[in-house]
Design a protein around this motif. Structure first.
Motif: not given
Ligand SMILES: Cc1cc2nc3c(=O)[nH]c(=O)nc-3n(C[C@H](O)[C@H](O)[C@H](O)COP(=O)(O)OP(=O)(O)OC[C@H]3O[C@@H](n4cnc5c(N)ncnc54)[C@H](O)[C@@H]3O)c2cc1C
Length: 429
Positions: A165-178
């Motif tokens: 599938g696909w995911l939104a890498p920037r959103q995923f990485v930033q929100n998971t770091f938070a």
């Protein structure tokens, strides 16, 4: 005792870290590789500090709006394919963990279609099919079936990876770091690490501002800049620039139901049903992050050339919306994870490796930099490989059994290119 001792291959011996109780670990990065390494280390109770040179995480290769999530099943080396199959299965579980934690990120497990758009690609897909993977991993579909799966007419059949599938890498990485900051991760942005110095207690980092920080253990997960330290400069990593275009959706494009791969890829519309990502260029040895008109046009031309269906005329990259990132790659196409090898010492110790083995003489364990580790060369598949790489590295640091089979660990060793030469009796300079 080291759980991972194998006297057969001392040159690939994975070496755990030494520390008392709670280790204090610096992770240098900010992209998806550093994210999953930090997660696996925090889960084991480590004190983790991230050093990121940018104002925010995920501003380089992991900074895209939409990225495809699927394993690399086409490779001449079966070891690489096996790695990606494990990594993909593991990444699935990590993404579901994130969903359960209510970490917000756009994603769709909508399947990934691989088009047999010419002789070469159709041969590659036939080869994948010949391995007879379980059908929940890979299916061969004819033109009608593949068109149905993607929701738009295609000129060819091909393969289908239903769990991709696909995911939104920037959103995923930033929100998971938070999210990880809530469980104790310390995030230091605008902190470019410029030097690493080994001390009797661990490592001393210097940042661009000249400040100094001490940590027990350091993990290098800083993408294409990883070999910019004296300790890593001999690693055979090279940068590959990529530009991915964002395009508005349209009457037909909005019907796209799964990620479509040809000599490029097109994602289904984002959650707001306004745009798609289409990419990406590959410019080897370029670290230039400026927008390129030519690459923008190429992203549009490639799909028209490969698939030549009427609906491809709706693809319009002229809005000049794009993201440019620099990947880090190696010739043998799978990442590196584990100890940072001491090049000078290993080349010296193993200069007679070929003869030592022939004469069945004893061979030293590989000399690495103590308590210095890396996750490198995620290439074009970082979204799939990062979770398992992070977990493998944390297991190694903590001297736990590693979650990948030993022969794959060898393929992932950072010293593999030198060792392969030395094993054949070819000198490494
Ligand atoms: C255009 C493009 C399209 C792509 N499409 C896909 C796709 O569809 N699917 C897929 O799986 N993969 C895709 N990839 C590849 C994927 O994005 C990468 O494999 C992945 O993002 C690499 O992650 P990383 O953490 O290793 O590196 P990066 O995301 O580049 O992170 C490196 C980090 O290190 C930091 N840093 C560097 N040097 C220092 C220093 N000295 N001190 C402190 N911080 C430092 C930077 O600030 C940065 O945050 C694509 C890549 C590009 C460029």
């Amino acid at each position: 005792a080291n759980h991972n001792v194998n006297v057969q291959t001392p040159w690939y011996l994975p070496q755990p870290a030494t520390f008392n109780n709670q280790p204090d670990i610096a992770v240098i990065g900010g992209g998806i590789a550093s994210l999953f390494t930090a997660l696996s280390l925090l889960n084991r109770g480590a004190k983790v500090t991230l050093y990121c040179e940018d104002e925010q995480p995920a501003l380089n290769a992991s900074g895209n709006k939409q990225g495809a999530f699927y394993p690399q099943l086409s490779d001449d080396d079966l070891c690489n394919i096996r790695f990606y199959i494990h990594a993909f299965a593991y990444a699935h579980q990590r993404l579901h963990w994130a969903i359960k934690q209510r970490i917000e990120f756009e994603h769709e497990f909508c399947g990934v279609a691989l088009c047999a758009y010419d002789d070469k690609s159709s041969l590659k897909l036939k080869k994948i099919f010949s391995y007879q993977w379980p059908t929940n991993l890979y299916r061969q579909l004819n033109q009608t079936e593949l068109s149905q799966s993607v929701g738009l007419p295609l000129p060819c059949g091909g393969g289908f990876i239903p769990q991709g599938g696909w995911l939104a890498p920037r959103q995923f990485v930033q929100n998971t770091f938070a999210h990880l900051q809530q469980s104790g991760l310390i995030v230091k942005t605008q902190q470019k690490v410029t030097a690493l110095l080994q001390t009797d207690k661990g490592w001393r980092l210097t940042n661009q501002q000249g400040e100094i920080f001490n940590h027990d253990i350091v993990v290098l997960a800083n993408g294409h800049k990883l070999n910019q330290f004296p300790q890593t400069e001999r690693l055979p990593l090279y940068p590959v620039r990529g530009q991915v275009s964002q395009i508005p959706t349209s009457e037909n494009l909005v019907k796209l139901k799964s990620v479509l791969c040809y000599d490029g890829y097109l994602t289904p519309a984002n959650q707001a049903k306004t745009s798609h990502c289409i990419g990406a260029s590959h410019v080897r040895d370029s670290e230039d992050r400026r927008f390129s008109d030519q690459e923008q046009q190429e992203n549009q031309l490639k799909i028209r050339r490969n698939l030549a269906m009427d609906w491809t005329k709706e693809i319009d990259t002229t809005g000049n919306q794009a993201l440019i990132g620099i990947r880090s790659a190696v010739r043998d196409r799978i990442p590196m994870v584990g100890n940072v090898p001491n090049f000078v010492q290993q080349v010296e110790d193993y200069k007679n490796l070929f003869n030592l083995r022939r004469r069945k003489q004893s061979i030293k364990n590989a000399v690495n930099f103590d308590n210095l580790y890396l996750v490198a060369a995620l290439g074009s598949r970082g979204l799939t490989s990062a979770p398992l790489l992070g977990e493998t590295l944390a297991s190694l640091i903590y001297n736990e059994p590693l979650p990948i089979s030993e022969d794959i660990i060898h393929c992932l060793s950072a010293n593999r290119s030198w060792i392969r030469k030395l094993l054949k009796g070819t000198p490494v300079k």
